[in-house]
Design a protein around this motif. Structure first.
Motif, PDB file in Angstrom:
ATOM      1  N   PRO A  73      43.965  62.917  22.095  1.00  0.00           N
ATOM      2  CA  PRO A  73      43.832  62.764  20.640  1.00  0.00           C
ATOM      3  C   PRO A  73      43.232  61.395  20.310  1.00  0.00           C
ATOM      4  O   PRO A  73      43.607  60.383  20.909  1.00  0.00           O
ATOM      5  N   ALA A  74      42.297  61.363  19.393  1.00  0.00           N
ATOM      6  CA  ALA A  74      41.650  60.094  19.050  1.00  0.00           C
ATOM      7  C   ALA A  74      41.332  60.050  17.565  1.00  0.00           C
ATOM      8  O   ALA A  74      40.764  60.993  17.025  1.00  0.00           O
ATOM      9  N   ARG A  75      41.691  58.957  16.924  1.00  0.00           N
ATOM     10  CA  ARG A  75      41.361  58.778  15.507  1.00  0.00           C
ATOM     11  C   ARG A  75      40.750  57.395  15.308  1.00  0.00           C
ATOM     12  O   ARG A  75      41.054  56.446  16.038  1.00  0.00           O
ATOM     13  N   TYR A  76      39.916  57.312  14.333  1.00  0.00           N
ATOM     14  CA  TYR A  76      39.184  56.064  14.072  1.00  0.00           C
ATOM     15  C   TYR A  76      40.022  55.090  13.244  1.00  0.00           C
ATOM     16  O   TYR A  76      40.039  53.897  13.491  1.00  0.00           O
ATOM     17  N   ALA A  77      40.738  55.634  12.254  1.00  0.00           N
ATOM     18  CA  ALA A  77      41.478  54.794  11.307  1.00  0.00           C
ATOM     19  C   ALA A  77      42.836  54.400  11.873  1.00  0.00           C
ATOM     20  O   ALA A  77      43.827  55.083  11.677  1.00  0.00           O
ATOM     21  N   SER A  78      42.874  53.296  12.600  1.00  0.00           N
ATOM     22  CA  SER A  78      44.131  52.781  13.137  1.00  0.00           C
ATOM     23  C   SER A  78      44.508  51.511  12.385  1.00  0.00           C
ATOM     24  O   SER A  78      43.656  50.640  12.158  1.00  0.00           O
ATOM     25  N   SER A  79      45.763  51.404  11.981  1.00  0.00           N
ATOM     26  CA  SER A  79      46.197  50.241  11.200  1.00  0.00           C
ATOM     27  C   SER A  79      46.140  48.958  12.025  1.00  0.00           C
ATOM     28  O   SER A  79      45.871  47.876  11.492  1.00  0.00           O
ATOM     29  N   ASP A 117      37.161  62.432  13.436  1.00  0.00           N
ATOM     30  CA  ASP A 117      36.077  61.538  13.052  1.00  0.00           C
ATOM     31  C   ASP A 117      34.783  61.911  13.781  1.00  0.00           C
ATOM     32  O   ASP A 117      34.760  62.000  15.006  1.00  0.00           O
ATOM     33  N   GLU A 118      33.730  62.100  13.038  1.00  0.00           N
ATOM     34  CA  GLU A 118      32.464  62.534  13.619  1.00  0.00           C
ATOM     35  C   GLU A 118      31.849  61.462  14.511  1.00  0.00           C
ATOM     36  O   GLU A 118      31.130  61.774  15.467  1.00  0.00           O
ATOM     37  N   ARG A 119      32.134  60.199  14.243  1.00  0.00           N
ATOM     38  CA  ARG A 119      31.613  59.128  15.085  1.00  0.00           C
ATOM     39  C   ARG A 119      32.195  59.222  16.495  1.00  0.00           C
ATOM     40  O   ARG A 119      31.485  59.041  17.493  1.00  0.00           O
ATOM     41  N   ILE A 120      33.476  59.515  16.574  1.00  0.00           N
ATOM     42  CA  ILE A 120      34.112  59.676  17.878  1.00  0.00           C
ATOM     43  C   ILE A 120      33.609  60.940  18.547  1.00  0.00           C
ATOM     44  O   ILE A 120      33.313  60.958  19.745  1.00  0.00           O
ATOM     45  N   ALA A 121      33.472  62.013  17.769  1.00  0.00           N
ATOM     46  CA  ALA A 121      33.012  63.284  18.319  1.00  0.00           C
ATOM     47  C   ALA A 121      31.609  63.149  18.904  1.00  0.00           C
ATOM     48  O   ALA A 121      31.332  63.638  20.016  1.00  0.00           O
ATOM     49  N   GLU A 122      30.721  62.482  18.174  1.00  0.00           N
ATOM     50  CA  GLU A 122      29.344  62.310  18.642  1.00  0.00           C
ATOM     51  C   GLU A 122      29.303  61.496  19.930  1.00  0.00           C
ATOM     52  O   GLU A 122      28.552  61.811  20.858  1.00  0.00           O
ATOM     53  N   CYS A 123      30.115  60.458  19.981  1.00  0.00           N
ATOM     54  CA  CYS A 123      30.184  59.631  21.186  1.00  0.00           C
ATOM     55  C   CYS A 123      30.648  60.444  22.382  1.00  0.00           C
ATOM     56  O   CYS A 123      30.053  60.372  23.471  1.00  0.00           O
ATOM     57  N   CYS A 124      31.698  61.237  22.191  1.00  0.00           N
ATOM     58  CA  CYS A 124      32.272  62.020  23.289  1.00  0.00           C
ATOM     59  C   CYS A 124      31.309  63.102  23.784  1.00  0.00           C
ATOM     60  O   CYS A 124      31.190  63.336  24.995  1.00  0.00           O
ATOM     61  N   ARG A 125      30.648  63.754  22.871  1.00  0.00           N
ATOM     62  CA  ARG A 125      29.670  64.763  23.278  1.00  0.00           C
ATOM     63  C   ARG A 125      28.537  64.109  24.084  1.00  0.00           C
ATOM     64  O   ARG A 125      27.967  64.722  24.989  1.00  0.00           O
ATOM     65  N   GLY A 126      28.248  62.860  23.758  1.00  0.00           N
ATOM     66  CA  GLY A 126      27.185  62.150  24.438  1.00  0.00           C
ATOM     67  C   GLY A 126      27.452  61.926  25.917  1.00  0.00           C
ATOM     68  O   GLY A 126      26.513  61.893  26.722  1.00  0.00           O
ATOM     69  N   PHE A 127      28.716  61.744  26.298  1.00  0.00           N
ATOM     70  CA  PHE A 127      29.017  61.569  27.725  1.00  0.00           C
ATOM     71  C   PHE A 127      29.557  62.848  28.380  1.00  0.00           C
ATOM     72  O   PHE A 127      30.017  62.830  29.514  1.00  0.00           O
ATOM     73  N   GLY A 128      29.474  63.971  27.661  1.00  0.00           N
ATOM     74  CA  GLY A 128      29.771  65.261  28.270  1.00  0.00           C
ATOM     75  C   GLY A 128      31.132  65.852  28.013  1.00  0.00           C
ATOM     76  O   GLY A 128      31.485  66.881  28.606  1.00  0.00           O
ATOM     77  N   ALA A 129      31.914  65.264  27.136  1.00  0.00           N
ATOM     78  CA  ALA A 129      33.258  65.782  26.869  1.00  0.00           C
ATOM     79  C   ALA A 129      33.224  66.932  25.869  1.00  0.00           C
ATOM     80  O   ALA A 129      32.380  66.965  24.970  1.00  0.00           O
TER      81      ALA A 129
END
Length: 313
Positions: A73-79, A117-129
């Protein structure tokens, strides 16, 4: 194997008794012969039933919680650290390093990243996840894992919640918590602990754990547990540090998401306490691991220094 050998021995003894009864019945009276054959029939039926039962048991035990998926699980908005999954660690995003380490685990049939978060999703797809998009309403990583599980096409028995901020997670630990859950039918959750360094005893970012004599969790806390009368860390006591990895029975994971937040969970801000407060059992394994989670920006430099020492690229 022990059960199978025992059943085979039982069958051999039964057949021997049956053969002996047949020989004796030739010289006996008609009434005695009828009784003998009744006994033989009971023995044979018992042996067959035992063999069938053993086979069914063995077949079931081999399949028990066998299908395993790892979810990060990964989220961008961390306090505490906004954008943490994408922070660079020696040239790679942290989420990628966690994914690459997780891929080395032998018990996982599949690994996905669950994010809102689409930024995380795009990054992950980029390395094959593989990526599963989840809603922003998930209150914690466990609920995010449950939503991702529901969206997966295949069905799984065990879900491993792999913390995305553990870029040096050891695949053996992942395998360990999975196997612990597979051999402990009365537990719905498994996790891992390691030795706590005395200097981390009062750090609220280092979650502590206490277990009973059978290896089941008693409590988790951001404070020092157990806490002595002196109010100081006892350098001679074997305090235990909770590692973020968690393994769930997939059926319980759905139940977990429907449970209301509990007082201890909310006070400590530890999602695993909701499991204990509702009376469920949690299996804990002890491992030899120097924990290096990333909780704050300062932890990144520590991770990179350690990786350089170990010649890790």
């Amino acid at each position: 194997m022990v059960i199978f050998r025992t059943i085979c021995l039982f069958l051999c003894l039964t057949l021997s008794l049956t053969h002996r009864s047949k020989v004796m019945s030739v010289c006996s009276s008609s009434s005695s012969s009828q009784k003998t054959w009744i006994v033989n029939g009971i023995l044979a039926g018992t042996a067959i039933a035992a063999a069938i039962g053993a086979r069914a048991y063995l077949g079931r035990s081999k399949k028990f919680r066998s299908r395993v998926v790892g979810i990060i699980p990964a989220r961008y908005a961390s306090s505490r650290f906004e954008g943490k999954p994408l922070v660079q660690i020696l040239g790679k995003p942290m989420i990628q390093r966690t994914w690459e380490r997780s891929k080395l685990a032998t018990t996982l049939d599949h690994i996905v990243v669950a994010t809102d978060d689409e930024r995380i999703a795009e990054c992950c797809r980029g390395f094959g996840a593989d990526v599963i998009m989840t809603s922003e309403s998930c209150r914690n990583g466990t609920e995010r894992c449950n939503e991702a599980l529901e969206k997966l096409e295949k069905k799984y028995d065990v879900v491993v919640n792999i913390q995305g901020d553990e870029p040096l997670i050891e695949p053996e630990i992942i395998d360990g918590v999975v196997k612990a859950l597979q051999v402990t039918p009365d537990a719905v959750f498994s996790t891992a602990v390691t030795s706590l360094k005395p200097e981390d005893g009062l750090d609220p970012n280092r979650v502590k754990c206490v277990v009973d004599n059978r290896g089941y969790a008693i409590y988790f806390s951001r404070g020092l547990i157990p806490y002595n009368k002196s109010g100081k860390v006892n350098p001679d006591f074997p305090y235990m540090l909770h590692l973020g990895i968690q393994s769930f029975d997939s059926k319980f994971l759905k139940v977990y998401s429907e449970l209301q937040p509990t007082p201890l969970q909310q006070e400590e801000d530890l999602e695993q306490l909701k499991v204990l407060e509702n009376g469920y059992k949690m299996k804990v394994i002890k491992v030899d691991h120097e924990a290096h989670g990333v909780d704050t920006p300062d932890d990144v430099e520590k991770i990179e220094s350690l990786m350089r020492e170990r010649n890790m690229s």
